[in-house]
Design an enzyme around this catalytic site. Structure first.
Site, PDB file in Angstrom:
ATOM      1  NE  ARG A  69      -1.459   1.009  -4.082  1.00  0.00           N
ATOM      2  CZ  ARG A  69      -1.143   0.713  -2.831  1.00  0.00           C
ATOM      3  NH1 ARG A  69      -1.059  -0.570  -2.461  1.00  0.00           N
ATOM      4  NH2 ARG A  69      -0.907   1.674  -1.960  1.00  0.00           N
ATOM      5  CB  ALA A  81      -1.973   5.460   2.552  1.00  0.00           C
ATOM      6  CD  GLU A  98       2.034   2.728   6.660  1.00  0.00           C
ATOM      7  OE1 GLU A  98       2.716   2.784   5.601  1.00  0.00           O
ATOM      8  OE2 GLU A  98       1.759   1.661   7.226  1.00  0.00           O
ATOM      9  CD  GLU A 102       3.625   3.904   2.102  1.00  0.00           C
ATOM     10  OE1 GLU A 102       3.149   4.968   1.633  1.00  0.00           O
ATOM     11  OE2 GLU A 102       3.012   2.830   2.088  1.00  0.00           O
ATOM     12  CD  GLU A 150       5.412  -0.339   1.194  1.00  0.00           C
ATOM     13  OE1 GLU A 150       6.445  -0.489   1.897  1.00  0.00           O
ATOM     14  OE2 GLU A 150       4.292  -0.142   1.668  1.00  0.00           O
TER      15      GLU A 150
END
Length: 218
Positions: A69, A81, A98, A102, A150
């Site tokens: 992040r 998320a 999601e 993910e 990701e």
């Protein structure tokens, strides 16, 4: 006394986009504050909202992902998320998407764990965190191809007690993970009776409020 947040429709006299971003905008509202009649101005992030998933398997482990992040310059341990940025997509469907994209898994059973505003003084972001159970993996040839930050995500199944300890000791900081894990801990203490139906109304989200089309005027 029963405490409950309440929605209001103030007299918003003007609204302008201060900054148009790739994912969300910063807007400026001028509105009449009913307690004093004063006209106030506020800048905030016009956010579409988000969903998160605490996926719990039959071995009492939750699925966690490590993702970079940039605003905080950290790799954070999180739960799956994503944004509510597809028109017409309901929150449960977004959460299922999601989890698939993910974490390469699907779930048979869904409930709502907790709802929150992540930073209501600065953002319109509403977050709904789901509990997903009955987990099964997606075959490799049918998995989503991840990119950007990701692409390098690390996926781990973490024993629930270990994840809860990590929250309490301040070792993880992502709000979806912290709130979701704590909410699940409380739900378990209460025999899972606090869980809500996955499709329960989410009227706190500005987008889903009955008066959402009349939040401001030109």
């Amino acid at each position: 006394m029963t405490i409950q947040d309440r929605a209001v429709t103030l007299d918003v006299t003007s609204r302008s986009v201060v900054y148009e971003g790739r994912v969300w905008d910063i807007v400026h509202d001028s509105f009449v504050f009913p307690e004093t009649g004063e006209v106030l101005g506020r800048d905030y992030i016009d956010h579409p909202g988000a969903v998160a998933v605490v996926a719990l398997d039959d071995d009492d482990r939750i699925l966690m992902i490590e993702q970079y992040r940039h605003p905080v310059s950290m790799y954070l341990w999180e739960v799956p998320a994503g944004l509510l940025d597809i028109d017409g997509e309901d929150p449960v469907t977004a959460a299922e998407r999601e989890l698939f994209e993910e974490a390469d898994v699907r779930a048979d059973t869904w409930h709502v764990l907790v709802d929150q505003f992540n930073s209501p003084g600065a953002s319109a972001e509403a977050l709904r965190i789901f509990l997903a159970q009955g987990i099964h993996e997606i075959p490799e040839d049918k998995r989503h191809v991840r990119d950007g930050e990701e692409a390098s995500m690390k996926i781990e199944w973490v024993p629930f007690d270990e994840a809860l300890t990590a929250v309490i000791e301040g070792r993880i900081h992502n709000p979806s993970a912290v709130s979701g894990i704590m909410a699940l801990a409380v739900a378990r203490q209460r025999g899972m009776e606090t869980l809500r139906d996955a499709h329960v109304e989410w009227n706190a989200h500005p987008k889903f409020r009955a008066e959402a089309t009349n939040l401001y005027r030109d």
